[in-house]
Design a protein around this motif. Structure first.
Motif, short mmCIF file in Angstrom:
data_model
loop_
_atom_site.label_atom_id
_atom_site.label_comp_id
_atom_site.label_asym_id
_atom_site.label_seq_id
_atom_site.Cartn_x
_atom_site.Cartn_y
_atom_site.Cartn_z
N ARG A 224 71.91 -24.47 -48.39
CA ARG A 224 70.51 -24.72 -48.74
C ARG A 224 70.38 -25.89 -49.70
O ARG A 224 69.50 -26.75 -49.55
CB ARG A 224 69.90 -23.46 -49.37
CG ARG A 224 68.41 -23.59 -49.68
CD ARG A 224 67.82 -22.26 -50.12
NE ARG A 224 68.34 -21.85 -51.42
CZ ARG A 224 68.11 -20.67 -51.98
NH1 ARG A 224 67.38 -19.76 -51.33
NH2 ARG A 224 68.60 -20.37 -53.16
N TYR A 226 72.30 -28.49 -50.04
CA TYR A 226 72.66 -29.78 -49.45
C TYR A 226 72.01 -30.00 -48.09
O TYR A 226 72.36 -30.96 -47.39
CB TYR A 226 74.18 -29.90 -49.36
CG TYR A 226 74.83 -30.08 -50.72
CD1 TYR A 226 74.98 -31.34 -51.27
CD2 TYR A 226 75.24 -28.99 -51.46
CE1 TYR A 226 75.56 -31.51 -52.52
CE2 TYR A 226 75.82 -29.14 -52.73
CZ TYR A 226 75.96 -30.41 -53.24
OH TYR A 226 76.52 -30.57 -54.49
N GLY A 227 71.07 -29.17 -47.73
CA GLY A 227 70.32 -29.37 -46.50
C GLY A 227 71.14 -29.22 -45.24
O GLY A 227 70.88 -29.92 -44.24
N ASP A 229 72.99 -26.74 -42.07
CA ASP A 229 72.65 -25.61 -41.22
C ASP A 229 73.49 -24.40 -41.62
O ASP A 229 74.72 -24.40 -41.42
CB ASP A 229 72.91 -25.96 -39.75
CG ASP A 229 72.61 -24.82 -38.80
OD1 ASP A 229 72.06 -23.78 -39.25
OD2 ASP A 229 72.92 -24.96 -37.60
#
Length: 274
Positions: A224, A226-227, A229
């Motif tokens: 979350r 570091y963006g 999946d």
């Protein structure tokens, strides 16, 4: 007046050095393989397995305080024997000693461990850390033994890097869903260590985060932050891995929260600000 940081080129040691230099202290930092990147530190090579070398360095510097961050997961000589050598040299020099220990000294259970509980190691690294604590206690009863947990930092830190590898498929990394720890940020831990240098506390003290999370949960929090999946996170269990290591190790850091002004943040809060 000198602060000597042993194992200063590592993750925690570097942050302790950075903060101490920023506070105007004279800092000498030791390294085993290569000096660290913190400016303002007087870097010295040192193999803590060599008792005479440790004694010579500490005897020459006569530091006001020594922070020992030196440890290696698979090296008893550095983790255990080295701790004894540093403790002996610090005691001879009359230096305040803060020794970094680990929650690895405990065997694991569902209830929290208090500061003064006896070690119950179940794997070699935990045994080495327990032996180090025993040596430090015998040599210098006034020393502080900081029991901490998983240390997290930015993308360059080992623990966050492991999570990123498990998320991106780098290497053969899977995070255990059944291994529970209390992660602490390197910033908070370093600040706490420097507070303990200036305190008169003696003996063991838990310094860990208030949030109990599994390795899997830590990986999801890193995803979350570091963006990435979260669905790509590779997981496993300790049982499936065949490894022998403690499962649930929960450190009660109430004493540290009362004694210190440093606020120990939960991993969710720390990573949300990374």
């Amino acid at each position: 007046m000198t602060l000597l940081v042993v194992g200063a080129s590592g993750h925690l040691g570097s942050e302790v050095c950075r903060r101490a230099v920023a506070a105007g202290q004279r800092v000498v930092g030791t390294y085993h393989r290569a000096p660290g990147a913190v400016d303002g530190v007087d870097w010295r090579p040192l193999d803590v397995r060599e008792r005479a070398a440790v004694g010579a360095l500490v005897g020459t510097l006569r530091p006001r305080a020594v922070v020992n961050c030196a440890a290696r997961y698979t090296d008893w000589g550095i983790t255990a024997d080295g701790a004894a050598h540093v403790a002996f040299a610090a005691a001879e020099a009359g230096a305040r000693l803060v020794h970094l220990s680990s929650d690895a000294v405990h065997g694991g259970r569902p209830t929290s461990y208090l500061d003064d509980e006896s070690p119950t190691p179940v794997f070699p690294y935990g045994a080495a850390k327990a032996a180090a604590e025993t040596a430090v206690r015998l040599v210098d009863p006034a020393a502080v033994l900081v029991r901490t947990s998983v240390i997290i930092g930015d993308v360059a830190s080992r623990q966050v890097r492991l999570c990123l590898d498990a998320l991106t498929g780098q290497g053969d990394v899977a995070l255990f869903s059944d291994e529970i720890r209390c992660p602490v940020s390197v910033d908070d831990l370093a600040a706490a260590v420097l507070e303990l240098v200036e305190s008169d506390h003696a003996g063991s003290i838990n310094v860990a985060g208030p949030e109990m999370v599994s390795r899997e949960r830590l990986g999801l929090l890193v995803a979350r932050a570091y963006g990435l999946d979260p669905g790509r996170l590779r997981t496993s269990t300790i049982a499936a891995s065949g490894l022998v290591r403690p499962v649930e190790v929960r450190l009660d850091s109430s004493r540290a929260n009362t004694l210190l002004t440093t606020r120990l943040r939960g991993v969710s809060e720390f990573l949300s600000r990374s």
